[in-house]
Design a protein around this motif. Structure first.
Motif, PDB file in Angstrom:
ATOM      1  N   GLN A 137       6.994  46.808  79.376  1.00 35.63           N
ATOM      2  CA  GLN A 137       8.247  46.850  80.130  1.00 35.63           C
ATOM      3  C   GLN A 137       8.699  45.432  80.472  1.00 35.63           C
ATOM      4  O   GLN A 137       7.990  44.703  81.169  1.00 35.63           O
ATOM      5  N   TRP A 138       9.861  45.047  79.993  1.00 36.45           N
ATOM      6  CA  TRP A 138      10.450  43.766  80.374  1.00 36.45           C
ATOM      7  C   TRP A 138      11.449  44.053  81.492  1.00 36.45           C
ATOM      8  O   TRP A 138      12.344  44.870  81.319  1.00 36.45           O
ATOM      9  N   ILE A 139      11.281  43.377  82.615  1.00 32.54           N
ATOM     10  CA  ILE A 139      12.280  43.485  83.662  1.00 32.54           C
ATOM     11  C   ILE A 139      12.883  42.094  83.788  1.00 32.54           C
ATOM     12  O   ILE A 139      12.192  41.128  84.114  1.00 32.54           O
ATOM     13  N   ASP A 140      14.141  41.985  83.465  1.00 34.97           N
ATOM     14  CA  ASP A 140      14.718  40.669  83.210  1.00 34.97           C
ATOM     15  C   ASP A 140      15.940  40.417  84.084  1.00 34.97           C
ATOM     16  O   ASP A 140      16.945  41.096  83.958  1.00 34.97           O
ATOM     17  N   ALA A 188       3.714  54.460  70.942  1.00 36.56           N
ATOM     18  CA  ALA A 188       3.966  53.289  71.795  1.00 36.56           C
ATOM     19  C   ALA A 188       5.339  53.406  72.446  1.00 36.56           C
ATOM     20  O   ALA A 188       6.246  54.022  71.901  1.00 36.56           O
ATOM     21  N   ARG A 189       5.462  52.781  73.619  1.00 37.85           N
ATOM     22  CA  ARG A 189       6.736  52.853  74.327  1.00 37.85           C
ATOM     23  C   ARG A 189       7.193  51.483  74.795  1.00 37.85           C
ATOM     24  O   ARG A 189       6.372  50.664  75.236  1.00 37.85           O
ATOM     25  N   GLY A 190       8.494  51.244  74.721  1.00 40.02           N
ATOM     26  CA  GLY A 190       9.026  49.971  75.168  1.00 40.02           C
ATOM     27  C   GLY A 190      10.221  50.172  76.071  1.00 40.02           C
ATOM     28  O   GLY A 190      11.030  51.067  75.849  1.00 40.02           O
ATOM     29  N   GLU A 191      10.318  49.354  77.118  1.00 39.26           N
ATOM     30  CA  GLU A 191      11.474  49.445  78.001  1.00 39.26           C
ATOM     31  C   GLU A 191      11.994  48.061  78.338  1.00 39.26           C
ATOM     32  O   GLU A 191      11.207  47.134  78.555  1.00 39.26           O
ATOM     33  N   VAL A 192      13.298  47.931  78.405  1.00 37.02           N
ATOM     34  CA  VAL A 192      13.904  46.679  78.845  1.00 37.02           C
ATOM     35  C   VAL A 192      14.895  47.024  79.944  1.00 37.02           C
ATOM     36  O   VAL A 192      15.834  47.778  79.733  1.00 37.02           O
ATOM     37  N   HIS A 193      14.643  46.505  81.135  1.00 37.46           N
ATOM     38  CA  HIS A 193      15.571  46.722  82.244  1.00 37.46           C
ATOM     39  C   HIS A 193      16.121  45.364  82.616  1.00 37.46           C
ATOM     40  O   HIS A 193      15.358  44.489  83.034  1.00 37.46           O
ATOM     41  N   SER A 194      17.411  45.160  82.462  1.00 41.88           N
ATOM     42  CA  SER A 194      17.896  43.829  82.783  1.00 41.88           C
ATOM     43  C   SER A 194      19.113  43.864  83.679  1.00 41.88           C
ATOM     44  O   SER A 194      19.934  44.780  83.610  1.00 41.88           O
ATOM     45  N   PHE A 195      19.196  42.860  84.553  1.00 36.46           N
ATOM     46  CA  PHE A 195      20.404  42.704  85.348  1.00 36.46           C
ATOM     47  C   PHE A 195      20.862  41.256  85.225  1.00 36.46           C
ATOM     48  O   PHE A 195      20.055  40.339  85.139  1.00 36.46           O
ATOM     49  N   THR A 196      22.151  41.091  85.156  1.00 33.61           N
ATOM     50  CA  THR A 196      22.729  39.795  84.826  1.00 33.61           C
ATOM     51  C   THR A 196      23.939  39.533  85.689  1.00 33.61           C
ATOM     52  O   THR A 196      24.757  40.418  85.895  1.00 33.61           O
ATOM     53  N   SER A 197      24.052  38.306  86.163  1.00 29.25           N
ATOM     54  CA  SER A 197      25.249  37.939  86.904  1.00 29.25           C
ATOM     55  C   SER A 197      25.809  36.651  86.322  1.00 29.25           C
ATOM     56  O   SER A 197      25.083  35.685  86.145  1.00 29.25           O
ATOM     57  N   ALA A 198      27.080  36.643  85.981  1.00 32.34           N
ATOM     58  CA  ALA A 198      27.686  35.436  85.418  1.00 32.34           C
ATOM     59  C   ALA A 198      28.853  35.025  86.295  1.00 32.34           C
ATOM     60  O   ALA A 198      29.781  35.796  86.510  1.00 32.34           O
TER      61      ALA A 198
END
Lengths: 209, 455
Positions: B275-278, B299-309
């Motif tokens: 799990q990538w928490i980005d 296998a399991r993969g997760e990407v949780h991302s939050f972004t502010s520009a």
């Protein structure tokens, strides 16, 4: 104040090359296309919505068991109060290869723009290759833009159910595929066009299964 | 144990020259590396020089690679005084309630984060379980076989221009090994690597989670990180062995003149989970696409991302997931906020190989565009080569809901308070996965940024 004009374009076999169409204020354009599935075809479609009340609906049908079809659809929103809706369905069997790339772009002037880009695909064989790339470039905050893409195979439970009701495997399959491919037909308001397109879809499915 | 710097710092700098062989040899010699690693670095240098800049993504024309030697100052040698730290950074620390000691660490002023007691007991606790948690230099020195086996196996120098740069010039970063079956229940944070460089330009992290193990690694912080270097090009490699689980949380808030071009990738074996928490808040330009290669069945993969520009920022981030085995699953949730002229984009790749039967994947990208000066992009590419995959992808771009805004203001909130509440609510599904102190700081940070924006 201009009258609302409606135009319906049906492309039975999308050809190599491109097309660029403008939808002006209060104009409604419904564009329906079918992809070719023999050989390699690369088509680029660009639609510009200019000005208040411009409405665009695109229905794309990509059914095939061979060939390499590449379609790029760009929809650009300019001016206030424009609406676009792109509905694409792919049914791929055999060794079909299909690429669908979309861009919905709203420029700074496109206040109150509404846009949707939906691509749903049904894959019927393990040798098909599908690429879907719906993209967005948004520069005005007063907009509502969405896109969605789904890919799947035939619903096994639904198949079993239909067969338990007495249909042959082939008939059951055909029924499900037709239902899938025609799921966006209700979006076509003109009944005559709807039944014409429905017939074209059914012919394509028969030739592919 | 402080590393001694015996080299003459000036020898690293030949003004106007790009990264050269001498500098690379110097780094390797100073670290007393084995011959194979020096050769690895030199080959990577050749790849770096050979590859062109990417023609897609963010605008990198402001990046002056010919002045690269300028970037080679190790972070700890930037012995700044507290007085030199910009006022707005100090003010932000105050408003976020950062403790005194941490402020200096974050500003690169203190050489170490002075919390010896905590550090010692953490190290003992980990050592008792056979966990290795050190920096890349000590990882190589004390565990050469383990290091050599996995280093470069997930991201080779040829992967892209900046992975090559990192492979040639890397220094610092973590080396972590979790033995079979060990579940590390406290998050490992970069704070605790006292005896090494932090905030380095070319950090190299390698995490190996052996079968059935679990670890949560956290890097970065919500407070603005001040550094004189203008380019950060990190590489993170994660190996998730069968049945293991790794959660890797990054919150990046580099100061707004920095180019952050990072390559992160995990390989996941049978029934493993990555799990990538980005979190991407700072930097002038970030190009970062946490990747997961699902190599083993289940296998399991997760990407949780939050972004502010915000003003002057371009965050071009996303994910790359490759399903290469049957019954693998993946999930991506991406939330971005663009405001005051900022540009945030999601760029994703999803690939399902022919042999990957019965794959399920779901991607959701939601973007908030707060004003007309800002921009939001979504560039997903989905390539499906197996008919039994179930794939769902959706994205939306919209503004703050006017009715909700009106309701909150009618209840007595200021417009900016109402907006920050709504932005926090928008990001909440991902923020709640962060360790609590980060979540609290992040909420405050967003409040501050929103208060600064035009109401």
């Amino acid at each position: 104040m201009s009258e609302q004009q409606t135009q319906i374009i049906v492309r039975e076999k999308l050809s190599e090359g491109g097309e660029c169409l403008t939808v002006g204020p209060d104009q409604h354009l419904t564009y329906i296309y079918f992809t070719r599935t023999d050989g390699e075809v690369d088509s680029r479609l660009e639609f510009q919505l200019q000005g208040s009340g411009a409405r665009l609906m695109i229905l794309g049908i990509n059914i095939g068991s061979a060939g390499h079809s590449r379609v790029t659809i760009r929809t650009v929103h300019r001016g206030e109060n424009t609406v676009s809706r792109v509905l694409i369905r792919s049914v791929l069997a055999g060794r079909a290869v299909s690429e669908v790339r979309g861009l919905v772009k709203t420029e700074l002037s496109a206040t109150d723009a509404e846009g949707g880009f939906d691509h749903h695909s049904l894959l019927l064989s393990d040798r098909v290759r599908l690429t879907t790339a719906p993209t967005l470039e948004i520069q005005n905050d007063q907009v509502q833009i969405t896109h969605a893409a789904t890919v799947g195979g035939l619903d096994r439970e639904a198949l079993i159910y239909l067969k338990s009701r007495g249909l042959s495997h082939r008939s059951a399959q055909e029924l499900l595929v037709r239902g899938f491919a025609g799921a966006d037909l209700p979006a076509l308001e003109t009944l005559a066009v709807r039944s014409q397109v429905k017939k074209m879809i059914e012919d394509k499915i028969t030739s592919v299964l | 144990m402080e590393k001694k710097r015996t080299h003459n710092r000036n020898s690293l700098y030949s003004a106007g020259l790009g990264l050269g062989e001498e500098a690379v040899r110097s780094i390797s010699a100073q670290k007393q590396e084995p011959a194979w690693l020096l050769e690895y670095r030199l080959k990577a240098l050749a790849v770096f020089k050979d590859k062109p800049l990417p023609t897609w993504g963010a605008d990198l024309s402001g990046l002056h690679l010919d002045d690269l030697l300028y970037y080679l100052q190790p972070a700890t040698s930037a012995r700044r005084s507290w007085e030199e730290v910009p006022t707005e950074i100090k003010e932000t620390f105050d408003r976020l309630g950062i403790p005194e000691a941490e402020k200096k660490y974050l500003a690169g002023v203190g050489a170490q984060y002075e919390s010896e007691l905590v550090y010692q007991s953490t190290q003992q606790y980990l050592a008792d379980q056979g966990v290795i948690f050190t920096d890349s230099h000590n990882g190589l020195k004390n565990h050469p076989d383990l290091f050599g086996q996995y280093f470069g196996s997930v991201i080779p120098p040829t992967d892209n221009k900046f992975a090559a740069l990192n492979s040639a010039a890397f220094s610092g970063g973590s080396f972590i090994y979790i033995p079979k079956g060990v579940q590390v229940d406290l998050p490992l944070q970069t704070y605790f690597r006292i005896n090494s460089e932090r905030l380095g330009q070319f950090e190299r992290t390698l995490i190996i989670a052996d079968e059935g193990s679990f670890v949560h690694y956290v890097e970065g912080c919500t407070a603005p990180t001040y550094n004189t270097a203008s380019l950060h090009s990190g590489v993170v490699e994660v190996v998730v062995k069968p049945g293991a689980r790794v959660v890797y949380t990054t919150i990046q808030n580099w100061s707004k003149d920095i180019y952050n071009l990072t390559t992160k990738r995990a390989v996941v074996y049978q029934n493993g989970v990555m799990q990538w928490i980005d979190g991407n808040l700072g930097s002038r330009v970030t190009m970062k696409y946490p990747a997961i290669h699902l190599l083993g069945e289940g296998a399991r993969g997760e990407v949780h991302s939050f972004t502010s520009a915000g003003d002057g920022q371009h965050q071009d981030v996303g994910s790359k997931i490759r399903h290469l085995a049957p019954r693998t699953t993946s999930r991506v949730i991406s939330k971005s906020v663009s405001r005051q002229g900022g540009r945030a984009g999601y760029r994703g790749e999803l690939y399902v190989a022919p042999e990957a039967k019965e794959v399920k994947t779901n991607v959701v990208c939601d973007a908030l565009l707060l004003d007309k000066a800002s921009r939001s992009d979504t560039y997903p590419t989905v390539k499906i080569h197996n008919a039994q995959a179930q794939v769902e992808h959706e994205a939306s771009v919209s503004r703050l809901n006017e009715e909700q805004l009106f309701y909150l203001c009618a209840r007595g909130l200021e417009a900016s308070e109402a907006r920050s509440l709504m932005v926090n609510g928008f990001l909440e599904p991902i923020v709640k996965e962060l360790p609590m102190e980060y979540a609290v700081e992040l909420n405050r940070l967003i409040q501050m940024e929103m208060a600064g924006s035009v109401g």
